[in-house]
Each structure stands twice: as structure tokens, then as C-alpha cells.
Design a protein around this motif. Structure first.
Motif, PDB file in Angstrom:
ATOM      1  N   GLY A 103       7.108  11.563  -3.015  1.00 63.25           N
ATOM      2  CA  GLY A 103       6.319  12.375  -3.687  1.00 63.25           C
ATOM      3  C   GLY A 103       5.553  11.652  -4.753  1.00 63.25           C
ATOM      4  N   GLN A 104       5.624  10.294  -4.730  1.00 63.22           N
ATOM      5  CA  GLN A 104       4.909   9.594  -6.118  1.00 63.22           C
ATOM      6  C   GLN A 104       3.661   9.143  -5.509  1.00 63.22           C
ATOM      7  OE1 GLN A 104       8.164   6.405  -6.747  1.00 63.22           O
ATOM      8  NE2 GLN A 104       8.139   7.274  -8.807  1.00 63.22           N
ATOM      9  N   GLU A 105       2.722   8.867  -6.354  1.00 59.66           N
ATOM     10  CA  GLU A 105       1.266   8.401  -6.054  1.00 59.66           C
ATOM     11  C   GLU A 105       0.728   7.615  -6.794  1.00 59.66           C
ATOM     12  OE1 GLU A 105      -2.011  11.668  -6.536  1.00 59.66           O
ATOM     13  OE2 GLU A 105      -0.304  12.913  -5.619  1.00 59.66           O
ATOM     14  N   ILE A 106      -0.011   6.573  -6.653  1.00 56.86           N
ATOM     15  CA  ILE A 106      -0.773   5.740  -7.516  1.00 56.86           C
ATOM     16  C   ILE A 106      -1.861   5.324  -7.005  1.00 56.86           C
ATOM     17  CG2 ILE A 106       1.382   4.602  -8.545  1.00 56.86           C
ATOM     18  CD1 ILE A 106       1.115   2.365  -6.770  1.00 56.86           C
ATOM     19  N   ALA A 107      -3.051   5.216  -7.977  1.00 52.74           N
ATOM     20  CA  ALA A 107      -4.211   4.566  -7.612  1.00 52.74           C
ATOM     21  C   ALA A 107      -4.330   3.000  -7.693  1.00 52.74           C
ATOM     22  CB  ALA A 107      -5.289   5.245  -8.576  1.00 52.74           C
ATOM     23  N   LEU A 108      -5.173   2.475  -6.653  1.00 54.37           N
ATOM     24  CA  LEU A 108      -4.944   1.120  -6.663  1.00 54.37           C
ATOM     25  C   LEU A 108      -6.161   0.407  -6.770  1.00 54.37           C
ATOM     26  CD1 LEU A 108      -2.416   0.910  -3.577  1.00 54.37           C
ATOM     27  CD2 LEU A 108      -1.827   0.738  -5.721  1.00 54.37           C
ATOM     28  N   ASP A 109      -6.378  -0.701  -7.341  1.00 56.17           N
ATOM     29  CA  ASP A 109      -7.564  -1.350  -7.225  1.00 56.17           C
ATOM     30  C   ASP A 109      -7.122  -2.969  -6.985  1.00 56.17           C
ATOM     31  OD1 ASP A 109      -9.817  -2.780  -7.879  1.00 56.17           O
ATOM     32  OD2 ASP A 109     -10.038  -2.697 -10.008  1.00 56.17           O
ATOM     33  N   VAL A 110      -7.059  -3.260  -5.669  1.00 61.50           N
ATOM     34  CA  VAL A 110      -6.393  -4.514  -5.175  1.00 61.50           C
ATOM     35  C   VAL A 110      -7.458  -5.146  -4.154  1.00 61.50           C
ATOM     36  CG1 VAL A 110      -3.974  -3.851  -5.337  1.00 61.50           C
ATOM     37  CG2 VAL A 110      -5.160  -2.993  -3.358  1.00 61.50           C
ATOM     38  N   ASP A 111      -7.340  -6.076  -3.712  1.00 57.92           N
ATOM     39  CA  ASP A 111      -8.146  -6.957  -2.686  1.00 57.92           C
ATOM     40  C   ASP A 111      -7.485  -6.570  -1.465  1.00 57.92           C
ATOM     41  OD1 ASP A 111      -6.163  -8.591  -3.098  1.00 57.92           O
ATOM     42  OD2 ASP A 111      -7.297 -10.250  -3.954  1.00 57.92           O
ATOM     43  N   LYS A 112      -8.097  -7.099  -0.466  1.00 54.70           N
ATOM     44  CA  LYS A 112      -7.719  -7.063   0.944  1.00 54.70           C
ATOM     45  C   LYS A 112      -6.637  -7.884   1.419  1.00 54.70           C
ATOM     46  CE  LYS A 112     -10.880 -10.038   2.951  1.00 54.70           C
ATOM     47  NZ  LYS A 112     -12.179 -10.462   3.995  1.00 54.70           N
ATOM     48  N   TYR A 113      -6.472  -9.061   0.496  1.00 54.97           N
ATOM     49  CA  TYR A 113      -5.278  -9.743   0.736  1.00 54.97           C
ATOM     50  C   TYR A 113      -3.695  -9.130   0.308  1.00 54.97           C
ATOM     51  CZ  TYR A 113      -8.817 -13.306   1.543  1.00 54.97           C
ATOM     52  OH  TYR A 113      -9.965 -13.717   1.895  1.00 54.97           O
ATOM     53  N   ALA A 114      -3.997  -8.357  -0.690  1.00 54.04           N
ATOM     54  CA  ALA A 114      -2.805  -7.754  -1.088  1.00 54.04           C
ATOM     55  C   ALA A 114      -2.470  -6.681  -0.256  1.00 54.04           C
ATOM     56  CB  ALA A 114      -3.087  -7.151  -2.493  1.00 54.04           C
ATOM     57  N   ILE A 115      -3.675  -5.882   0.307  1.00 52.73           N
ATOM     58  CA  ILE A 115      -3.083  -5.011   1.300  1.00 52.73           C
ATOM     59  C   ILE A 115      -2.608  -5.398   2.526  1.00 52.73           C
ATOM     60  CG2 ILE A 115      -4.053  -3.198   3.013  1.00 52.73           C
ATOM     61  CD1 ILE A 115      -4.108  -2.375   0.119  1.00 52.73           C
ATOM     62  N   MET A 116      -2.949  -6.619   2.989  1.00 49.62           N
ATOM     63  CA  MET A 116      -2.529  -7.143   4.248  1.00 49.62           C
ATOM     64  C   MET A 116      -1.098  -7.809   3.870  1.00 49.62           C
ATOM     65  SD  MET A 116      -5.924  -9.416   5.098  1.00 49.62           S
ATOM     66  CE  MET A 116      -5.025 -10.764   5.767  1.00 49.62           C
ATOM     67  N   HIS A 117      -0.811  -8.328   2.753  1.00 44.71           N
ATOM     68  CA  HIS A 117       0.399  -8.855   2.560  1.00 44.71           C
ATOM     69  C   HIS A 117       1.622  -7.523   2.240  1.00 44.71           C
ATOM     70  CE1 HIS A 117       3.739 -11.515   0.755  1.00 44.71           C
ATOM     71  NE2 HIS A 117       3.830 -10.286  -0.144  1.00 44.71           N
ATOM     72  N   ARG A 118       1.061  -6.577   1.930  1.00 45.89           N
ATOM     73  CA  ARG A 118       1.961  -5.273   1.441  1.00 45.89           C
ATOM     74  C   ARG A 118       2.254  -4.784   2.792  1.00 45.89           C
ATOM     75  NH1 ARG A 118       5.518  -2.641  -1.668  1.00 45.89           N
ATOM     76  NH2 ARG A 118       5.594  -0.754  -1.222  1.00 45.89           N
ATOM     77  N   VAL A 119       1.289  -4.619   3.861  1.00 43.73           N
ATOM     78  CA  VAL A 119       1.711  -3.803   5.016  1.00 43.73           C
ATOM     79  C   VAL A 119       1.733  -4.687   6.478  1.00 43.73           C
ATOM     80  CG1 VAL A 119       0.666  -1.641   4.037  1.00 43.73           C
ATOM     81  CG2 VAL A 119      -0.826  -3.277   5.380  1.00 43.73           C
ATOM     82  N   GLN A 120       1.559  -5.875   6.084  1.00 42.27           N
ATOM     83  CA  GLN A 120       1.838  -6.994   7.178  1.00 42.27           C
ATOM     84  C   GLN A 120       0.824  -6.787   8.251  1.00 42.27           C
ATOM     85  OE1 GLN A 120       5.904  -7.563   7.866  1.00 42.27           O
ATOM     86  NE2 GLN A 120       6.354  -7.960   5.878  1.00 42.27           N
ATOM     87  N   ILE A 121      -0.392  -6.815   8.210  1.00 43.34           N
ATOM     88  CA  ILE A 121      -1.299  -6.586   9.150  1.00 43.34           C
ATOM     89  C   ILE A 121      -2.337  -7.700   9.071  1.00 43.34           C
ATOM     90  CG2 ILE A 121      -1.235  -4.045   9.368  1.00 43.34           C
ATOM     91  CD1 ILE A 121      -3.687  -3.888   7.673  1.00 43.34           C
ATOM     92  N   HIS A 122      -3.070  -7.903  10.129  1.00 41.70           N
ATOM     93  CA  HIS A 122      -4.076  -8.844  10.059  1.00 41.70           C
ATOM     94  C   HIS A 122      -5.429  -8.501   9.539  1.00 41.70           C
ATOM     95  CE1 HIS A 122      -1.510 -11.659  12.661  1.00 41.70           C
ATOM     96  NE2 HIS A 122      -1.174 -10.383  13.556  1.00 41.70           N
ATOM     97  N   ALA A 123      -6.266  -9.687   9.069  1.00 41.65           N
ATOM     98  CA  ALA A 123      -7.700  -9.231   8.786  1.00 41.65           C
ATOM     99  C   ALA A 123      -8.504  -8.520   9.596  1.00 41.65           C
ATOM    100  CB  ALA A 123      -8.117 -10.654   8.167  1.00 41.65           C
ATOM    101  N   ARG A 124      -8.221  -8.671  11.001  1.00 46.53           N
ATOM    102  CA  ARG A 124      -8.892  -8.095  11.752  1.00 46.53           C
ATOM    103  C   ARG A 124      -8.777  -6.572  11.871  1.00 46.53           C
ATOM    104  NH1 ARG A 124      -5.707 -11.309  14.820  1.00 46.53           N
ATOM    105  NH2 ARG A 124      -4.192 -10.160  16.236  1.00 46.53           N
ATOM    106  N   ASP A 125      -7.545  -6.247  11.574  1.00 39.60           N
ATOM    107  CA  ASP A 125      -7.042  -4.831  11.601  1.00 39.60           C
ATOM    108  C   ASP A 125      -7.541  -4.098  10.250  1.00 39.60           C
ATOM    109  OD1 ASP A 125      -5.560  -5.218  14.015  1.00 39.60           O
ATOM    110  OD2 ASP A 125      -3.791  -5.737  12.792  1.00 39.60           O
ATOM    111  N   LEU A 126      -7.656  -4.817   9.121  1.00 37.85           N
ATOM    112  CA  LEU A 126      -8.087  -4.175   8.213  1.00 37.85           C
ATOM    113  C   LEU A 126      -9.772  -4.149   8.113  1.00 37.85           C
ATOM    114  CD1 LEU A 126      -6.996  -3.292   5.385  1.00 37.85           C
ATOM    115  CD2 LEU A 126      -7.457  -5.506   4.239  1.00 37.85           C
ATOM    116  N   ARG A 127     -10.551  -5.004   8.875  1.00 36.17           N
ATOM    117  CA  ARG A 127     -11.747  -4.900   8.985  1.00 36.17           C
ATOM    118  C   ARG A 127     -12.422  -3.724   9.363  1.00 36.17           C
ATOM    119  NH1 ARG A 127     -12.491  -9.092  12.372  1.00 36.17           N
ATOM    120  NH2 ARG A 127     -12.002 -10.616  10.774  1.00 36.17           N
ATOM    121  N   ILE A 128     -11.617  -3.024  10.278  1.00 42.02           N
ATOM    122  CA  ILE A 128     -12.120  -1.488  10.811  1.00 42.02           C
ATOM    123  C   ILE A 128     -11.898  -0.747   9.985  1.00 42.02           C
ATOM    124  CG2 ILE A 128     -11.269  -2.387  13.077  1.00 42.02           C
ATOM    125  CD1 ILE A 128      -9.043  -0.375  12.819  1.00 42.02           C
TER     126      ILE A 128
END
Length: 394
Positions: free
Chosen positions: A38-63
Motif C-alpha cells: 500500500g505504500q507509494e512514492i514519486a520517483l525521479d530516476v533515469d532509465k538505467y535505474a529502472i532497468m536495474h530495478r526491474v531487470q529489463i533490457h533497454a529495448r523493453d523500456l524503449r517502448i
């Protein structure tokens, strides 16, 4: 506080997180994260942080990039579901949801729905004071909690996009039918231009609905793709300490253990050869597939109505052209007959001294009468021939 991935993390008030972002504006906080506790936070992160967090490739984040035009897509990865459905751009894991552009007017209701639907049972119980309401709420949330976290988040996204496209279709229908009726009653440049614009909107909306429908149909036709969306099951199959969430944006939640436990039971059932291991997800996708298919059928019916109206307009225009051609035939026949009459008048009007011009003044009236009768008979014969050949309507 500052996340290890290099981005800034701002805790969000569950009641007015989105409102607070609206006040500050600027669009710098591109993501909002909601977890299973139930917690939520607003994030100001770059795509590399997102990729590292959820372990996806850049091509997946590009869409998920709003500056790039990618069709609607649902991708199942090892530890995340990448969701690109029109304005809904999200990454769903077994414990949290990352939603892009939470300040968008179309995304704000989805954030509220996620906040309500993903709220844990304990929070729902604290709100209710009456015993009967408490029990009813407990039963209701208990049924919802039977589904894995990623399925509940996916259901919110599918419900939102289906409702959004259905609402756009209803708005288009309410504008198209009166415009077509007005066009059939009066064909004018203004009405034609209005229908042209509405038809362009319908074509674009149909393509968007068709893409969402095709994506759901593709998932339903492939059990392996649906199995890839069972994140909790895959998480249960791996070691709980092997995840990279030790330095995550949230502290360990007590609800995660229970979800892993349930996912473990589901994984054991799968390893034992359960033939219906994707039945739950298949039923979920089937329900929204039927809904989006109904929306597509509405647009198909609307297109058929537009096509029928266009055929009717073309028939009317063809009828007007035929009437103009008939009028031109009448005028051409009359012109030929008058030309003969003018030829005779020109011959007799020549200033040449002929002997028959002397003492034959009585011939004038006979020449005029006979020439007029001849031209009239010739005109009747031409019209009779045209009618006989079907060139003029009876």
C-alpha cells in the motif's frame, strides 16, 4: 532520501500524492511506484535505474518512451511485465507497479484505481467500523487477494484501457450518426467536410482498438506467453534471497512473504502437472478481450453505416448527373433543330437577285410554317429515338 541507482525518491502521501505533484509541476517526477503493502512514492530516476530495478533490457523500456510511437504491447519478462497500452505505460513486478507520467489527465484515474485496488486487507479493515461491513469487506478483499499482485495490477490497466476506448467510441458514435443524417438530408461542402473529419477519427480509433485486441488475442493463443506473466510463480521458483531488492526503494514488507508462499503453492501445483496452470490469467484476458472485441464491433458497425451513407450519397449524385445529362440531351436536340431553321432563314435572307424573289411574297409564310413544322417533327423523332434507346427516362 537518495536511491542507490542514482535517482531521487520522494515518499508520497497516499491521499494526495498526485495532487502534490500537480502543484509542483514541471513534469520532473516521471514515475510513481505503488507496492503490495500500500505504500507509494514519486520517483525521479533515469532509465538505467529502472532497468536495474526491474531487470529489463533497454529495448523493453524503449517502448514506454512517450516521445516514441510504439503500438500497444504486453511483454512478459523474467521478473516484470512491460505494459504499453495507449497512455498507460507501466512496469509490473510481483510486488510493485511503476507507472509513467502520473500527472497525465488520463493516467490520474488509473493511479487512484491502483491505489484502491492494490490496497492490502489490513488497510481496508481499518477504514470500516461496523462489524457487518467489516466482514463483507474482508470477504471481498479476500477474494481479490487470491489473485497474484501482478494480475490485479494488470486487470486495472486492462479495465482502464478498455473503458477508455469504449468511451471514445461512444463519443464518436454520438457525433457520427447526427452528422450522417444531416448529410443525407442536405449534401453540402460543410457537411461533407465534417463527415470526412469524423471518418478520419474513426479510422485512427479503429486501428488503436484493433491493436489492443490483437495483442490480447496473441496472448490468449500462446500458453507460453501467458505463463511468462506469472511473475509470482517464477519468483517462488527462485531463491528468495537471490533477488536484487535488498537495496530497493521500499523496506521489506510483511505481505511479500505471504505472496511468495502462495506463489510457491502455485508453483508446486504447476510442477505436479496442473493442466490449467494459466486458466486464471486466461479467464482474465478473455473477459477484457470480449470487451475490446465488442468495442471493435461497434466501430465496424459504424464504418458500415458510413460506407452505406457514402453509397447513398453517390447514388444521389449519380442521379443528379443523369438528370443533367438528360437536360443536356434536350438542349442539344433543340439546338440542332433551331440550327436547321436558322439555315433556311439564312438562305432566304441572302441579298442575291433571284427571279423567284419577284412577285412571290406569299411564299414567306409557307416557308416559315413548313420549316417550323419540320424542325418540331425532327425534335420529336430525336426524343423518341433517345427514349427508345433508354437514353432518356420515361
Amino acid at each position: 532520501m537518495t536511491g542507490r541507482e542514482g535517482g531521487y525518491v520522494v515518499p508520497a502521501d497516499p491521499l494526495n500524492a498526485v495532487g502534490g505533484l500537480k502543484k509542483k509541476g514541471g513534469g520532473s517526477r516521471n514515475w510513481i511506484l505503488l507496492d503490495s503493502s500500500g505504500q507509494e512514492i514519486a520517483l525521479d530516476v533515469d532509465k538505467y535505474a529502472i532497468m536495474h530495478r526491474v531487470q529489463i533490457h533497454a529495448r523493453d523500456l524503449r517502448i514506454l518512451d512517450p516521445l516514441l510511437s510504439y503500438p500497444s504491447t504486453i511483454l512478459g519478462r523474467e521478473r516484470a511485465i512491460v505494459l504499453n497500452l495507449e497512455h498507460i505505460k507501466a512496469i509490473i513486478t510481483s510486488e510493485e507497479v511503476l507507472l509513467r507520467d502520473p500527472l497525465d489527465d488520463n493516467v490520474v484515474p488509473i493511479v487512484e484505481d491502483l491505489r484502491r485496488r492494490l490496497k492490502p486487507i489490513t488497510d481496508n479493515q481499518e477504514v470500516n467500523g461496523d462489524g457487518k461491513e467489516l466482514a463483507a469487506q474482508h470477504d471481498e478483499t479476500g477474494e481479490e487477494d487470491d489473485s497474484p499482485f501482478e494480475f490485479r495490477a494488470l486487470e486495472v490497466a486492462l479495465e482502464a484501457i478498455c473503458s477508455f476506448l469504449c468511451a471514445r467510441t461512444i463519443e464518436l458514435e454520438s457525433a457520427v450518426y447526427p452528422a450522417l443524417d444531416m448529410l443525407t438530408s442536405k449534401i453540402s461542402s460543410r457537411n461533407l467536410d465534417r463527415v470526412r473529419k469524423l471518418k478520419s477519427q474513426m479510422t485512427r480509433l479503429t486501428a488503436r482498438v484493433q491493436k489492443v485486441r490483437d495483442e490480447l488475442e496473441q496472448l490468449l493463443d500462446d500458453d507460453d506467453d501467458m505463463a511468462d506473466l506469472y511473475l509470482s510463480r517464477k519468483l517462488a521458483g527462485a531463491s528468495p534471497v537471490s533477488g536484487s531488492g535488498a537495496a530497493g526503494w521500499f523496506l521489506a514488507s510483511p505481505t511479500i512473504g505471504s505472496k511468495i508462499s502462495k506463489a510457491s503453492r502455485a508453483s508446486i501445483a504447476t510442477m505436479r502437472g496442473d493442466e490449467n496452470d494459466v486458466e486464471e490469467l486466461e479467464m482474465l484476458l478473455e473477459a477484457y478481450f470480449m470487451q475490446i472485441d465488442g468495442t471493435l464491433n461497434k466501430l465496424t458497425t459504424l464504418r458500415e453505416y458510413i460506407d452505406n451513407t457514402e453509397d447513398y450519397i453517390n447514388i444521389q449524385l449519380d442521379n443528379h448527373r443523369n438528370q443533367l445529362i438528360q437536360l443536356e440531351l434536350f438542349l442539344s436536340a433543340g439546338t440542332v433543330c433551331l440550327s436547321i431553321y436558322s439555315l433556311v432563314a439564312g438562305i432566304f435572307g441572302m441579298n442575291i437577285p433571284f427571279t423567284w424573289n419577284d412577285n412571290h411574297g406569299y411564299m414567306f409564310k409557307w416557308v416559315v410554317i413548313n420549316t417550323g413544322i419540320f424542325c418540331a417533327v425532327l425534335f420529336v423523332l430525336i426524343m423518341y429515338y433517345a427514349r427508345h434507346k433508354g437514353l432518356v427516362g420515361s
